[in-house]
Scaffold this motif. Sequence first.
Motif, mmCIF file in Angstrom:
data_model
loop_
_atom_site.group_PDB
_atom_site.id
_atom_site.type_symbol
_atom_site.label_atom_id
_atom_site.label_comp_id
_atom_site.label_asym_id
_atom_site.label_seq_id
_atom_site.Cartn_x
_atom_site.Cartn_y
_atom_site.Cartn_z
ATOM 1 N N ILE A 1 -21.076 -24.689 31.400
ATOM 2 C CA ILE A 1 -22.331 -24.102 31.713
ATOM 3 C C ILE A 1 -22.617 -24.162 33.316
ATOM 4 O O ILE A 1 -22.440 -25.360 33.820
ATOM 5 C CB ILE A 1 -23.555 -25.042 30.960
ATOM 6 N N LYS A 2 -22.887 -22.970 33.558
ATOM 7 C CA LYS A 2 -23.192 -22.861 35.176
ATOM 8 C C LYS A 2 -24.597 -22.914 35.310
ATOM 9 O O LYS A 2 -25.294 -22.500 34.404
ATOM 10 C CB LYS A 2 -22.616 -21.389 35.465
ATOM 11 N N GLY A 3 -24.987 -23.324 36.487
ATOM 12 C CA GLY A 3 -26.203 -23.297 37.020
ATOM 13 C C GLY A 3 -26.738 -24.654 36.465
ATOM 14 O O GLY A 3 -26.428 -25.496 35.822
ATOM 15 N N ASN A 4 -28.027 -24.852 37.278
ATOM 16 C CA ASN A 4 -29.047 -25.920 36.849
ATOM 17 C C ASN A 4 -29.777 -25.749 35.735
ATOM 18 O O ASN A 4 -30.914 -25.296 36.056
ATOM 19 C CB ASN A 4 -29.759 -26.159 38.084
ATOM 20 N N LYS A 5 -29.374 -26.010 34.685
ATOM 21 C CA LYS A 5 -30.245 -25.897 33.389
ATOM 22 C C LYS A 5 -31.016 -27.036 32.883
ATOM 23 O O LYS A 5 -30.117 -28.345 32.876
ATOM 24 C CB LYS A 5 -29.611 -25.147 32.371
ATOM 25 N N PRO A 6 -31.999 -27.135 32.289
ATOM 26 C CA PRO A 6 -32.829 -28.308 31.696
ATOM 27 C C PRO A 6 -31.795 -28.868 30.673
ATOM 28 O O PRO A 6 -31.078 -28.108 29.911
ATOM 29 C CB PRO A 6 -34.063 -27.733 31.293
ATOM 30 N N PRO A 7 -32.007 -30.274 30.376
ATOM 31 C CA PRO A 7 -31.064 -30.752 29.375
ATOM 32 C C PRO A 7 -31.397 -30.064 28.088
ATOM 33 O O PRO A 7 -30.321 -30.160 27.373
ATOM 34 C CB PRO A 7 -31.640 -32.226 29.434
ATOM 35 N N GLN A 8 -32.263 -30.060 27.702
ATOM 36 C CA GLN A 8 -32.502 -29.241 26.374
ATOM 37 C C GLN A 8 -32.009 -27.846 26.045
ATOM 38 O O GLN A 8 -31.380 -27.655 24.949
ATOM 39 C CB GLN A 8 -34.227 -29.254 25.874
ATOM 40 N N VAL A 9 -31.798 -27.158 27.215
ATOM 41 C CA VAL A 9 -31.270 -25.923 27.085
ATOM 42 C C VAL A 9 -29.810 -26.008 27.163
ATOM 43 O O VAL A 9 -29.186 -25.547 26.256
ATOM 44 C CB VAL A 9 -31.640 -25.028 28.414
ATOM 45 N N ILE A 10 -29.265 -26.912 27.869
ATOM 46 C CA ILE A 10 -27.917 -27.245 27.699
ATOM 47 C C ILE A 10 -27.552 -27.847 26.087
ATOM 48 O O ILE A 10 -26.679 -27.302 25.775
ATOM 49 C CB ILE A 10 -27.412 -28.346 28.678
ATOM 50 N N GLU A 11 -28.237 -28.553 25.734
ATOM 51 C CA GLU A 11 -28.114 -29.204 24.283
ATOM 52 C C GLU A 11 -28.007 -27.866 23.351
ATOM 53 O O GLU A 11 -27.452 -27.956 22.516
ATOM 54 C CB GLU A 11 -29.413 -30.018 23.898
ATOM 55 N N LYS A 12 -28.903 -27.026 23.419
ATOM 56 C CA LYS A 12 -29.221 -25.882 22.899
ATOM 57 C C LYS A 12 -27.759 -25.041 22.957
ATOM 58 O O LYS A 12 -27.162 -24.806 21.698
ATOM 59 C CB LYS A 12 -30.316 -24.919 22.805
ATOM 60 N N ILE A 13 -27.338 -24.790 23.942
ATOM 61 C CA ILE A 13 -26.130 -23.881 24.024
ATOM 62 C C ILE A 13 -24.803 -24.765 23.647
ATOM 63 O O ILE A 13 -24.149 -24.034 22.865
ATOM 64 C CB ILE A 13 -25.892 -23.840 25.626
ATOM 65 N N VAL A 14 -24.959 -26.159 23.673
ATOM 66 C CA VAL A 14 -23.744 -26.915 23.038
ATOM 67 C C VAL A 14 -23.878 -26.606 21.747
ATOM 68 O O VAL A 14 -22.733 -26.558 21.125
ATOM 69 C CB VAL A 14 -23.867 -28.196 23.557
ATOM 70 N N GLU A 15 -24.930 -27.006 21.108
ATOM 71 C CA GLU A 15 -25.205 -26.883 19.603
ATOM 72 C C GLU A 15 -24.518 -25.518 19.206
ATOM 73 O O GLU A 15 -24.021 -25.423 18.063
ATOM 74 C CB GLU A 15 -26.515 -26.978 19.138
ATOM 75 N N LYS B 1 -22.384 -23.447 20.488
ATOM 76 C CA LYS B 1 -21.153 -23.243 20.675
ATOM 77 C C LYS B 1 -20.196 -24.165 19.430
ATOM 78 O O LYS B 1 -19.083 -24.103 19.014
ATOM 79 C CB LYS B 1 -20.625 -23.784 21.847
ATOM 80 N N LEU B 2 -20.996 -25.215 19.186
ATOM 81 C CA LEU B 2 -20.450 -26.140 18.310
ATOM 82 C C LEU B 2 -20.367 -25.685 16.752
ATOM 83 O O LEU B 2 -19.459 -25.890 16.048
ATOM 84 C CB LEU B 2 -21.080 -27.581 18.502
ATOM 85 N N GLU B 3 -21.540 -24.947 16.549
ATOM 86 C CA GLU B 3 -21.631 -24.115 15.308
ATOM 87 C C GLU B 3 -20.436 -23.251 15.075
ATOM 88 O O GLU B 3 -19.711 -23.060 14.005
ATOM 89 C CB GLU B 3 -22.845 -23.362 15.096
ATOM 90 N N LYS B 4 -20.151 -22.382 16.350
ATOM 91 C CA LYS B 4 -19.192 -21.414 16.281
ATOM 92 C C LYS B 4 -17.513 -22.247 16.170
ATOM 93 O O LYS B 4 -16.909 -21.633 15.470
ATOM 94 C CB LYS B 4 -18.994 -20.728 17.523
ATOM 95 N N PHE B 5 -17.578 -23.560 16.829
ATOM 96 C CA PHE B 5 -16.426 -24.281 16.730
ATOM 97 C C PHE B 5 -16.069 -24.505 15.117
ATOM 98 O O PHE B 5 -15.008 -24.416 14.415
ATOM 99 C CB PHE B 5 -16.461 -25.606 17.421
ATOM 100 N N PHE B 6 -17.164 -25.003 14.508
ATOM 101 C CA PHE B 6 -17.108 -25.262 13.131
ATOM 102 C C PHE B 6 -16.696 -24.215 12.086
ATOM 103 O O PHE B 6 -15.963 -24.342 11.199
ATOM 104 C CB PHE B 6 -18.459 -26.071 12.646
ATOM 105 N N GLU B 7 -17.315 -23.267 12.526
ATOM 106 C CA GLU B 7 -16.976 -22.008 11.926
ATOM 107 C C GLU B 7 -15.529 -21.604 11.879
ATOM 108 O O GLU B 7 -14.907 -21.043 10.669
ATOM 109 C CB GLU B 7 -17.773 -20.730 12.189
ATOM 110 N N GLU B 8 -15.143 -21.889 12.933
ATOM 111 C CA GLU B 8 -13.606 -21.438 13.017
ATOM 112 C C GLU B 8 -12.592 -22.487 12.514
ATOM 113 O O GLU B 8 -11.704 -22.202 11.833
ATOM 114 C CB GLU B 8 -13.181 -21.583 14.679
ATOM 115 N N MET B 9 -13.190 -23.898 12.618
ATOM 116 C CA MET B 9 -12.017 -25.009 12.186
ATOM 117 C C MET B 9 -12.051 -25.434 10.924
ATOM 118 O O MET B 9 -11.262 -25.921 10.518
ATOM 119 C CB MET B 9 -12.386 -26.096 13.109
#
Length: 199
Positions: free
Chosen positions: A129-143, A145-153
Amino acid sequence: MAITAQMVKELREKTGAGMMECKKALETSGGDFNKAIDILRQKGLATAQKKASREAKEGIITSYIHMDKIGVMLELNCETDFVARNEEFRQLAKDIAMQIAASNPQYIQREDIPQEVIEKEKEIYKSQIKGNKPPQVIEKIVEGKLEKFFEEMCLLDQPFIKEPEKKIKDLITEKVAKFGENIMVRRFVRFQVGQTQDE
């Protein structure tokens, strides 16, 4: 709107639900066919959740070979030998084996993934994640990406190759509702020519 026997018959053919359930769903939906399907699907999900706690010790082991290059063995369990012998159950097993061959899941469900693997993935996503984003935004992005990871794995989270709008777990849930038995993927193994176990 009057619910005719033909409407009930068509809904039953489409969903595999019982006659009375189809009639009730059509009555509840005011004769709207698509709404009736949704009602039955929701009911099926509730039924599936109730049945998930029941033991599934019967079932079959099936295999799928793709062009002599990829092979899958799968154990799909149900509660009774009667369902295990059912052609539709066997087709479900074949479809899931084909899914494994095509999509190469590493786990059956997300709960099977070791926590350290998930944490490692989260760290990778955070570092991307690039740039200075608020923690809740980072958390949403990570969530996300994690959903996509679960879909794949994870097999159960994967979109079904024949009907991508459905996930494998939805496919199983539909059959649980239809057969009235718990159905679960017990285990699988996938082989690919030239691939070692660690790959």
